[in-house]
Design an enzyme around this catalytic site. Sequence first.
Site, short mmCIF file in Angstrom:
data_model
loop_
_atom_site.label_atom_id
_atom_site.label_comp_id
_atom_site.label_asym_id
_atom_site.label_seq_id
_atom_site.Cartn_x
_atom_site.Cartn_y
_atom_site.Cartn_z
N ASP A 45 0.85 -1.20 0.00
CA ASP A 45 0.00 0.00 0.00
C ASP A 45 0.89 1.25 0.00
O ASP A 45 1.69 1.44 0.92
CB ASP A 45 -0.88 0.00 1.25
N TYR A 50 2.74 10.16 0.61
CA TYR A 50 3.76 9.65 1.52
C TYR A 50 5.17 10.09 1.09
O TYR A 50 6.12 9.98 1.88
CB TYR A 50 3.72 8.12 1.63
N LYS A 79 -2.61 6.05 -4.06
CA LYS A 79 -3.75 6.95 -3.77
C LYS A 79 -3.55 8.33 -4.37
O LYS A 79 -2.43 8.86 -4.36
CB LYS A 79 -3.92 7.10 -2.25
N HIS A 110 -7.68 9.45 -1.66
CA HIS A 110 -7.08 9.37 -0.32
C HIS A 110 -8.00 10.00 0.74
O HIS A 110 -8.21 9.44 1.81
CB HIS A 110 -5.71 10.04 -0.33
N1 LIG Z 1 -5.82 5.75 3.61
C1 LIG Z 1 -5.35 6.41 4.64
O1 LIG Z 1 -5.71 7.57 4.91
C2 LIG Z 1 -4.38 5.75 5.54
C3 LIG Z 1 -3.72 4.61 5.13
N2 LIG Z 1 -2.79 4.00 5.95
C4 LIG Z 1 -2.09 2.81 5.43
O2 LIG Z 1 -2.15 1.78 6.41
C5 LIG Z 1 -0.83 1.42 6.81
C6 LIG Z 1 -0.81 0.95 8.26
O3 LIG Z 1 -1.20 1.97 9.15
P1 LIG Z 1 -0.15 2.79 10.07
O4 LIG Z 1 -0.82 4.04 10.46
O5 LIG Z 1 1.14 2.87 9.38
O6 LIG Z 1 -0.03 1.98 11.38
P2 LIG Z 1 0.07 0.46 11.89
O7 LIG Z 1 -1.14 0.23 12.70
O8 LIG Z 1 0.42 -0.45 10.80
O9 LIG Z 1 1.27 0.60 12.92
C7 LIG Z 1 2.56 0.87 12.50
C8 LIG Z 1 3.44 1.04 13.74
O10 LIG Z 1 3.51 -0.18 14.49
C9 LIG Z 1 4.87 -0.64 14.52
N3 LIG Z 1 4.77 -2.11 14.32
C10 LIG Z 1 4.53 -2.78 13.17
N4 LIG Z 1 4.42 -4.09 13.39
C11 LIG Z 1 4.60 -4.28 14.71
C12 LIG Z 1 4.62 -5.44 15.53
N5 LIG Z 1 4.39 -6.65 15.03
N6 LIG Z 1 4.85 -5.26 16.86
C13 LIG Z 1 5.09 -4.03 17.38
N7 LIG Z 1 5.09 -2.89 16.64
C14 LIG Z 1 4.84 -3.03 15.31
C15 LIG Z 1 5.59 0.07 13.41
O11 LIG Z 1 6.94 0.29 13.71
P3 LIG Z 1 8.16 -0.41 12.85
O12 LIG Z 1 8.07 0.10 11.45
O13 LIG Z 1 9.37 0.07 13.57
O14 LIG Z 1 7.94 -1.88 12.96
C16 LIG Z 1 4.85 1.41 13.40
O15 LIG Z 1 5.35 2.26 14.40
C17 LIG Z 1 -0.03 2.70 6.52
O16 LIG Z 1 1.36 2.50 6.55
C18 LIG Z 1 -0.61 3.10 5.20
O17 LIG Z 1 -0.06 2.31 4.16
C19 LIG Z 1 -2.57 4.49 7.21
C20 LIG Z 1 -3.18 5.63 7.65
C21 LIG Z 1 -4.13 6.36 6.84
O1 LIG Z 2 -2.50 7.70 4.76
C1 LIG Z 2 -2.20 8.22 5.79
C2 LIG Z 2 -2.82 9.45 6.26
O2 LIG Z 2 -4.09 9.62 5.69
C3 LIG Z 2 -1.92 10.57 5.86
O3 LIG Z 2 -1.76 10.56 4.49
C4 LIG Z 2 -2.45 11.89 6.28
O4 LIG Z 2 -2.62 11.87 7.67
C5 LIG Z 2 -1.49 12.98 5.91
O5 LIG Z 2 -0.25 12.74 6.51
C6 LIG Z 2 -2.03 14.31 6.33
O6 LIG Z 2 -1.41 14.94 7.18
O7 LIG Z 2 -3.05 14.70 5.77
#
Ligand SMILES: NC(=O)C1=CN([C@@H]2O[C@H](COP(=O)(O)OP(=O)(O)OC[C@H]3O[C@@H](n4cnc5c(N)ncnc54)[C@H](OP(=O)(O)O)[C@@H]3O)[C@@H](O)[C@H]2O)C=CC1
Ligand SMILES: O=C[C@H](O)[C@@H](O)[C@@H](O)[C@H](O)C(=O)O
Length: 320
Positions: A45, A50, A79, A110
């Site tokens: 994704d 990003y 996105k 997005h």
């Molecule tokens: N459409 C949208 O608006 C959005 C889409 N997304 C998508 O969804 C994805 C996932 O969501 P995100 O907000 O990144 O958060 P997550 O819920 O995936 O959490 C990520 C965090 O958890 C840590 N982590 C990952 N795996 C583990 C584990 N097994 N045990 C302990 N810690 C862990 C990571 O650190 P580390 O890297 O150090 O492991 C990071 O700090 C995003 O990266 C993005 O691609 C996210 C937000 C908004």
């Molecule tokens: O996908 C992840 C989140 O939606 C991220 O794209 C937004 O939070 C963005 O950083 C913003 O500040 O608007």
Amino acid sequence: MAPKTFKLNNGIEMPAVGLGTWQSAPGEVAAAVTAAIKHGYKMIDAAYCYGNEDEVGQGLKAAFDAGYAKREDIFVVTKLWNTYSSRVELGLDKSLKALGLDYVDQYLVHWAVGMNPNGTDDRFPKLPNGERDILWDHDHVATWKALEALLPTGKVRSIGVCNYSVPYLEKLLAHAKVVPAVNQIENSPALRQQEVVDFCRQKGIHIVAYSPLGSTGSPLFKAEPVLKVAERKGASPGTVLLSYHVAKGSSVLAKSVNEDRIKSNLEIIDLDAEDLKILNDYSESLEKEGKVQRFVYPPFGINFGFPDKLEGKKMPNGLD
Ligand SMILES: NC(=O)C1=CN([C@@H]2O[C@H](COP(=O)(O)OP(=O)(O)OC[C@H]3O[C@@H](n4cnc5c(N)ncnc54)[C@H](OP(=O)(O)O)[C@@H]3O)[C@@H](O)[C@H]2O)C=CC1
Ligand SMILES: O=C[C@H](O)[C@@H](O)[C@@H](O)[C@H](O)C(=O)O
């Protein structure tokens, strides 16, 4: 056994688990993508906003060159960012170029937001007062029509939305020729979002859960009900938090740049009715106490129509 893919409303199969790349730092994300594919991930994704699609593309190329997978085996999602809401094909072309691909498997809106395409910044234009430079007359349905027009180009295999609440979906569906294949939303036991999840199920829109682990600095790994299910299953809290979505019929995205965590996040286990009851009871108790936790809510100053966030801000397009 937990399903490995889900069929979308256009007939294509979408993997159950994907690697997230938001906040994956430069210098780390290419290696994370390659490692994920090496360990068996079938979905990545990404997003224009990003700012790391070029490195995601390098990671994909390295994985393909190493023979870990072929392009057609990996479901790539990216996105459309808000500054491109009226320049949809340009936004896609820029993402494709950065990713080094000639098509993506899924292209998503997005946020249902327009931001000034001629402002102070390509991604985050600001007004002199520091607020985001929002186009308040933006018509998100017009953006959706432009996404629909991408399908015949062959540059996208499916289209969908992110962060759409029920009122926004209702407005979109009233005008859409193509029902979004997915709605990518924040989802976890701390933010069950039952209303929009149920609505999407009724309309054939697949749910993709983001921030399932509670995003950066998450408290969910220590939540007592999550630990209880982890103990019942002899699994890690992370595995429980990810398996929860697949058990409910959703895909799930987990971000990590750490190879061990990348690997362990692919382990999806079957949760039984009792496990799901423990997690659902937790969600319900948070809802009753007004303590649901939304970890991602950027400062657009817009009311996106989510019931836990109806804080009197404006909605664009006369929705309020
Ligand atoms: N459409 C949208 O608006 C959005 C889409 N997304 C998508 O969804 C994805 C996932 O969501 P995100 O907000 O990144 O958060 P997550 O819920 O995936 O959490 C990520 C965090 O958890 C840590 N982590 C990952 N795996 C583990 C584990 N097994 N045990 C302990 N810690 C862990 C990571 O650190 P580390 O890297 O150090 O492991 C990071 O700090 C995003 O990266 C993005 O691609 C996210 C937000 C908004
Ligand atoms: O996908 C992840 C989140 O939606 C991220 O794209 C937004 O939070 C963005 O950083 C913003 O500040 O608007």
